[in-house]
Design an enzyme around this catalytic site. Structure first.
Site, mmCIF file in Angstrom:
data_model
loop_
_atom_site.group_PDB
_atom_site.id
_atom_site.type_symbol
_atom_site.label_atom_id
_atom_site.label_comp_id
_atom_site.label_asym_id
_atom_site.label_seq_id
_atom_site.Cartn_x
_atom_site.Cartn_y
_atom_site.Cartn_z
ATOM 1 N N LEU A 1 20.250 -36.799 37.287
ATOM 2 C CA LEU A 1 20.857 -37.812 36.417
ATOM 3 C C LEU A 1 19.768 -38.698 35.807
ATOM 4 N N GLY A 2 20.152 -39.540 34.851
ATOM 5 C CA GLY A 2 19.199 -40.505 34.286
ATOM 6 C C GLY A 2 18.738 -40.196 32.873
ATOM 7 N N SER B 1 19.171 -38.072 22.508
ATOM 8 C CA SER B 1 18.398 -37.520 21.393
ATOM 9 C C SER B 1 17.347 -36.549 21.915
ATOM 10 N N GLY C 1 3.417 -43.425 16.158
ATOM 11 C CA GLY C 1 4.500 -44.307 16.607
ATOM 12 C C GLY C 1 4.344 -44.608 18.089
ATOM 13 N N ILE D 1 5.520 -43.111 20.919
ATOM 14 C CA ILE D 1 5.154 -42.038 21.856
ATOM 15 C C ILE D 1 3.687 -41.655 21.666
ATOM 16 N N GLU E 1 1.492 -44.447 23.200
ATOM 17 C CA GLU E 1 1.572 -44.559 24.669
ATOM 18 C C GLU E 1 0.920 -43.338 25.331
ATOM 19 N N ASP F 1 21.340 -43.364 21.884
ATOM 20 C CA ASP F 1 20.524 -42.708 20.851
ATOM 21 C C ASP F 1 21.336 -41.866 19.866
ATOM 22 N N HIS G 1 1.697 -73.384 34.022
ATOM 23 C CA HIS G 1 0.274 -73.200 33.687
ATOM 24 C C HIS G 1 -0.466 -72.680 34.912
HETATM 25 P P1 FAD Z 1 19.486 -39.829 26.899
HETATM 26 O O1 FAD Z 1 18.685 -40.611 27.826
HETATM 27 O O2 FAD Z 1 18.807 -38.871 25.984
HETATM 28 O O3 FAD Z 1 20.550 -39.057 27.793
HETATM 29 C C1 FAD Z 1 21.457 -38.159 27.273
HETATM 30 C C2 FAD Z 1 21.805 -37.159 28.349
HETATM 31 O O4 FAD Z 1 22.899 -36.385 27.873
HETATM 32 C C3 FAD Z 1 20.698 -36.179 28.663
HETATM 33 O O5 FAD Z 1 20.411 -36.199 30.029
HETATM 34 C C4 FAD Z 1 21.251 -34.817 28.244
HETATM 35 O O6 FAD Z 1 20.883 -33.785 29.137
HETATM 36 C C5 FAD Z 1 22.747 -35.057 28.337
HETATM 37 N N1 FAD Z 1 23.526 -34.201 27.437
HETATM 38 C C6 FAD Z 1 23.342 -34.014 26.107
HETATM 39 N N2 FAD Z 1 24.304 -33.212 25.622
HETATM 40 C C7 FAD Z 1 25.107 -32.888 26.665
HETATM 41 C C8 FAD Z 1 26.272 -32.087 26.793
HETATM 42 N N3 FAD Z 1 26.816 -31.476 25.753
HETATM 43 N N4 FAD Z 1 26.827 -31.971 28.020
HETATM 44 C C9 FAD Z 1 26.287 -32.595 29.100
HETATM 45 N N5 FAD Z 1 25.187 -33.375 29.034
HETATM 46 C C10 FAD Z 1 24.615 -33.509 27.832
HETATM 47 N N6 FAD Z 1 12.996 -46.380 25.669
HETATM 48 C C11 FAD Z 1 12.753 -47.622 26.130
HETATM 49 O O7 FAD Z 1 13.583 -48.518 25.954
HETATM 50 N N7 FAD Z 1 11.601 -47.908 26.820
HETATM 51 C C12 FAD Z 1 10.664 -46.983 27.032
HETATM 52 O O8 FAD Z 1 9.645 -47.274 27.648
HETATM 53 C C13 FAD Z 1 10.872 -45.679 26.534
HETATM 54 N N8 FAD Z 1 9.951 -44.717 26.730
HETATM 55 C C14 FAD Z 1 10.196 -43.461 26.253
HETATM 56 C C15 FAD Z 1 9.213 -42.495 26.428
HETATM 57 C C16 FAD Z 1 9.415 -41.212 25.964
HETATM 58 C C17 FAD Z 1 8.356 -40.178 26.176
HETATM 59 C C18 FAD Z 1 10.648 -40.877 25.316
HETATM 60 C C19 FAD Z 1 10.901 -39.477 24.836
HETATM 61 C C20 FAD Z 1 11.622 -41.836 25.127
HETATM 62 C C21 FAD Z 1 11.401 -43.136 25.584
HETATM 63 N N9 FAD Z 1 12.339 -44.146 25.395
HETATM 64 C C22 FAD Z 1 12.081 -45.408 25.846
HETATM 65 C C23 FAD Z 1 13.609 -43.883 24.715
HETATM 66 C C24 FAD Z 1 14.737 -43.719 25.765
HETATM 67 O O9 FAD Z 1 14.401 -42.673 26.635
HETATM 68 C C25 FAD Z 1 16.062 -43.432 25.058
HETATM 69 O O10 FAD Z 1 16.315 -44.427 24.094
HETATM 70 C C26 FAD Z 1 17.198 -43.410 26.058
HETATM 71 O O11 FAD Z 1 16.995 -42.439 27.051
HETATM 72 C C27 FAD Z 1 18.516 -43.129 25.347
HETATM 73 O O12 FAD Z 1 19.541 -43.101 26.278
HETATM 74 P P2 FAD Z 1 20.859 -42.255 26.011
HETATM 75 O O13 FAD Z 1 21.724 -42.487 27.184
HETATM 76 O O14 FAD Z 1 21.405 -42.548 24.676
HETATM 77 O O15 FAD Z 1 20.393 -40.733 25.947
HETATM 78 P P1 NAI Z 2 8.408 -43.126 16.061
HETATM 79 O O1 NAI Z 2 9.460 -43.188 15.046
HETATM 80 O O2 NAI Z 2 8.079 -44.322 16.872
HETATM 81 O O3 NAI Z 2 7.033 -42.690 15.383
HETATM 82 C C1 NAI Z 2 6.907 -41.498 14.665
HETATM 83 C C2 NAI Z 2 5.719 -41.646 13.739
HETATM 84 O O4 NAI Z 2 5.451 -40.397 13.172
HETATM 85 C C3 NAI Z 2 5.954 -42.620 12.590
HETATM 86 O O5 NAI Z 2 4.888 -43.518 12.511
HETATM 87 C C4 NAI Z 2 6.046 -41.716 11.369
HETATM 88 O O6 NAI Z 2 5.593 -42.344 10.193
HETATM 89 C C5 NAI Z 2 5.149 -40.586 11.788
HETATM 90 N N1 NAI Z 2 5.423 -39.315 11.125
HETATM 91 C C6 NAI Z 2 6.613 -38.777 10.806
HETATM 92 N N2 NAI Z 2 6.450 -37.571 10.253
HETATM 93 C C7 NAI Z 2 5.113 -37.342 10.237
HETATM 94 C C8 NAI Z 2 4.303 -36.252 9.802
HETATM 95 N N3 NAI Z 2 4.854 -35.152 9.284
HETATM 96 N N4 NAI Z 2 2.965 -36.349 9.925
HETATM 97 C C9 NAI Z 2 2.399 -37.472 10.469
HETATM 98 N N5 NAI Z 2 3.131 -38.532 10.898
HETATM 99 C C10 NAI Z 2 4.455 -38.453 10.795
HETATM 100 O O7 NAI Z 2 8.794 -41.872 16.984
HETATM 101 P P2 NAI Z 2 8.228 -41.377 18.362
HETATM 102 O O8 NAI Z 2 6.917 -41.994 18.652
HETATM 103 O O9 NAI Z 2 8.356 -39.901 18.342
HETATM 104 O O10 NAI Z 2 9.289 -41.973 19.386
HETATM 105 C C11 NAI Z 2 10.669 -41.564 19.274
HETATM 106 C C12 NAI Z 2 11.571 -42.626 19.778
HETATM 107 O O11 NAI Z 2 11.430 -42.804 21.171
HETATM 108 C C13 NAI Z 2 11.304 -43.950 19.120
HETATM 109 O O12 NAI Z 2 12.416 -44.254 18.313
HETATM 110 C C14 NAI Z 2 11.185 -44.931 20.203
HETATM 111 O O13 NAI Z 2 12.106 -45.972 20.057
HETATM 112 C C15 NAI Z 2 11.485 -44.178 21.484
HETATM 113 N N6 NAI Z 2 10.436 -44.519 22.434
HETATM 114 C C16 NAI Z 2 10.363 -45.792 22.889
HETATM 115 C C17 NAI Z 2 9.351 -46.187 23.714
HETATM 116 C C18 NAI Z 2 9.287 -47.590 24.150
HETATM 117 O O14 NAI Z 2 10.272 -48.301 23.996
HETATM 118 N N7 NAI Z 2 8.187 -48.045 24.717
HETATM 119 C C19 NAI Z 2 8.327 -45.257 24.176
HETATM 120 C C20 NAI Z 2 8.473 -43.949 23.608
HETATM 121 C C21 NAI Z 2 9.508 -43.610 22.791
#
Ligand code: FAD
Ligand code: NAI
Length: 464
Positions: free
Chosen positions: A40-41, A144, A181, A183, A186, A312, A443
């Site tokens: 889960l998660g 997503s 962006g 990802i 980070e 998402d 402070h």
């Molecule tokens: P998800 O977490 O994507 O969960 C959806 C779930 O639905 C999944 O487990 C999937 O398997 C399941 N699912 C999909 N379709 C079906 C189906 N038909 N039947 C059954 N199950 C299904 N956000 C932050 O706020 N802080 C961060 O530091 C951060 N770091 C990130 C780092 C990375 C590398 C990535 C990729 C994302 C990060 N995010 C971060 C974004 C964050 O992970 C998402 O915004 C968040 O997980 C969205 O939650 P959600 O519940 O909408 O979907």
């Molecule tokens: P992002 O939208 O943050 O960044 C994608 C970057 O790729 C943008 O700067 C865009 O201009 C660039 N880009 C798009 N097409 C391109 C191309 N063809 N060539 C070169 N550059 C291109 O998306 P990212 O980093 O993939 O993260 C996805 C989502 O995950 C974000 O929406 C973010 O909110 C979430 N996330 C959140 C984190 C957090 O809260 N700390 C950590 C990691 C992910």
């Protein structure tokens, strides 16, 4: 045997779905949550927020030890080594503890976990592995997945997405990140700290789209200083993998001469797209917009009564805390209550060093709406940042010129992710910059920089 009739079925157990399911069960609804992953998660706990922060933490510790930061404080080592396998094992342990924790919470709250992929068979029914389940209400929280880059195949060996980049077994010599962006920066930081040369190819002229203009400029300066090679206003035209190496063709975004870069790892991080494929939404009458998202009303209900969507898969920032808050509010609506999410006050944090955080309007957005006053305070003048030797960054407060109400706060600082919570809470309470300026801050703390930036809105900070 599992009962197949529920008050609420939630599809997806990420931060949106699992939180909604628990809240709904707490409110007395007979609830099930369908999840196809082994654990889960969702993205967040399995391959997102949590594992990335584990690697960011580990790599930060290594860099502090290796680069001489700790030596400046008199702590020295004969030999600093990085054991990537041990780091990955510790990450997996944290992930396991947290995903297992959700399973425990499901049991505690009597949420049934239906294992498998759900697809709609009607507006009140779904099918999972050939079994039909019905519910008065259904919530879509399917999250997503990585946006693919046309013509670039992700093999999770040489060309990886974020999931692959979180699981690399060794430090690449040269990592090319496509997308400057969240990802890209980070995970680029993780592998740069561990010794990789990192090149970021970004289509736009600045990193971190969506963040405040000053923050984006500062990001470019800071990442360059840390050794990143930034190729801004540049597009990738192709990636060819041969003999374990990638050749990445790039050219100026506006067109021009092609250049080829070689790397042993390429991370594609150009955004994420909503998961709606395979859900058979049409059978329930649910539609998606041009960006593939499911639109909802203020009560998180789609156009089909009784079908909700959060996280998402819906419009708005793709952030775990946004998904969680929507999950809680939507569950409250499902239970006949009123849930609230203030989408104007959702903080965003990039967990690099320093961290980049923002909440509310950027200065550019605020100026489009009317006159603003801006106060800025550099971390260089903050005493705690000085003692800790982490003086990169600033705090910026954007306030309405007439009412002084805070419209946005933007922070670049080692603790920006923690500091932004205070700004969000102040904004949620309708604070003016004066309210923040006259709040007593302990402070010496990094948070005092927010007080000083608020004082700077009316031109009277003390320490600059
Ligand atoms: P998800 O977490 O994507 O969960 C959806 C779930 O639905 C999944 O487990 C999937 O398997 C399941 N699912 C999909 N379709 C079906 C189906 N038909 N039947 C059954 N199950 C299904 N956000 C932050 O706020 N802080 C961060 O530091 C951060 N770091 C990130 C780092 C990375 C590398 C990535 C990729 C994302 C990060 N995010 C971060 C974004 C964050 O992970 C998402 O915004 C968040 O997980 C969205 O939650 P959600 O519940 O909408 O979907
Ligand atoms: P992002 O939208 O943050 O960044 C994608 C970057 O790729 C943008 O700067 C865009 O201009 C660039 N880009 C798009 N097409 C391109 C191309 N063809 N060539 C070169 N550059 C291109 O998306 P990212 O980093 O993939 O993260 C996805 C989502 O995950 C974000 O929406 C973010 O909110 C979430 N996330 C959140 C984190 C957090 O809260 N700390 C950590 C990691 C992910």
């Amino acid at each position: 045997m599992t009962d197949t009739n529920y008050d609420l079925i939630v599809i997806g157990a990420g931060p949106g779905g699992y939180v909604a399911a628990i809240r709904a069960a707490q409110l007395g609804l007979k609830t099930a949550c369908v999840e196809s992953r082994e654990t889960l998660g969702g993205t967040c706990l399995n391959v997102g927020c949590i594992p990335s922060k584990a690697l960011l933490h580990a790599s930060e510790l290594y860099e502090e030890a290796h680069s001489g930061t700790l030596a400046k404080f008199g702590i020295s080592f004969k030999d600093v080594k990085m054991d990537v396998a041990a780091m990955q094992a510790e990450k997996a342990k944290a992930v396991g503890e947290l995903t297992g924790g959700i399973e425990f919470l499901f049991k505690k709250n009597k949420v049934d976990w239906i294992k498998g992929r759900a697809r709609f068979s009607g507006p009140n029914s779904i099918d999972v592995n050939g079994t039909s389940y019905s519910a008065k209400k259904i919530m879509i929280a399917t999250g997503s997945s990585v946006t693919p880059l046309p013509g670039v195949e992700i093999d999770q060996q040489v060309v990886v997405d974020s999931t692959g980049a979180l699981a690399l077994p060794k430090v690449p010599k040269h990592l090319i990140v496509i997308g400057g962006g969240v990802i890209g920066l980070e995970l680029g930081s993780v592998w740069r700290r561990l010794g990789a040369e990192v090149t970021v190819v970004e289509y736009l002229d600045q990193l971190l789209p969506g963040m405040d203009g000053d923050v984006r400029k500062e990001a470019a300066k800071i990442f360059k200083k840390q050794g990143f090679t930034l190729k801004l206003s540049t597009k990738v035209t192709g990636v060819v993998v041969k003999g374990g190496k990638a050749r990445v063709s790039i050219e100026p975004a506006a067109g021009g001469a092609t250049e080829t870069l070689e790397a042993d790892c390429v991370l594609v991080a150009i955004g994420r797209r909503p998961n709606t494929e395979g859900l058979d939404l049409a059978k329930a009458g649910v539609e998606t917009n041009a960006r593939g998202q499911i639109e909802v009303g203020h009560d998180f209900q789609t156009k089909v009564p009784g079908i909700y969507a959060v996280g998402d898969v819906t419009p708005g920032p793709m952030l775990a805390h946004k998904a969680e808050d929507e999950g809680i509010a939507a569950a409250e609506f499902c239970a006949g209550q009123v849930g609230i999410v203030n989408h104007d006050v959702i903080p965003g944090v990039v967990y690099t060093m320093p961290e980049f955080a923002g909440v509310g309007l950027t200065e550019e957005q605020a100026k489009e709406r009317g006159d603003v006053k801006v106060g800025k305070f550099p971390m260089m003048a903050n005493s705690r940042a000085k003692t800790n030797r982490d003086t990169d960054g600033f705090v910026k407060v954007v306030a309405d010129a007439k009412t002084d109400r805070v419209l946005g706060v933007h922070i670049v600082a080692s603790l920006a992710g923690t500091m932004i919570a205070q700004a969000a809470q102040a904004m949620e309470f309708g604070a003016t910059s004066e309210d923040i300026a006259y709040t007593c801050h302990a402070h010496p703390t990094h948070a005092e920089a927010l007080k000083e930036a608020a004082m700077a809105v009316t031109g009277k900070p003390i320490h600059i």
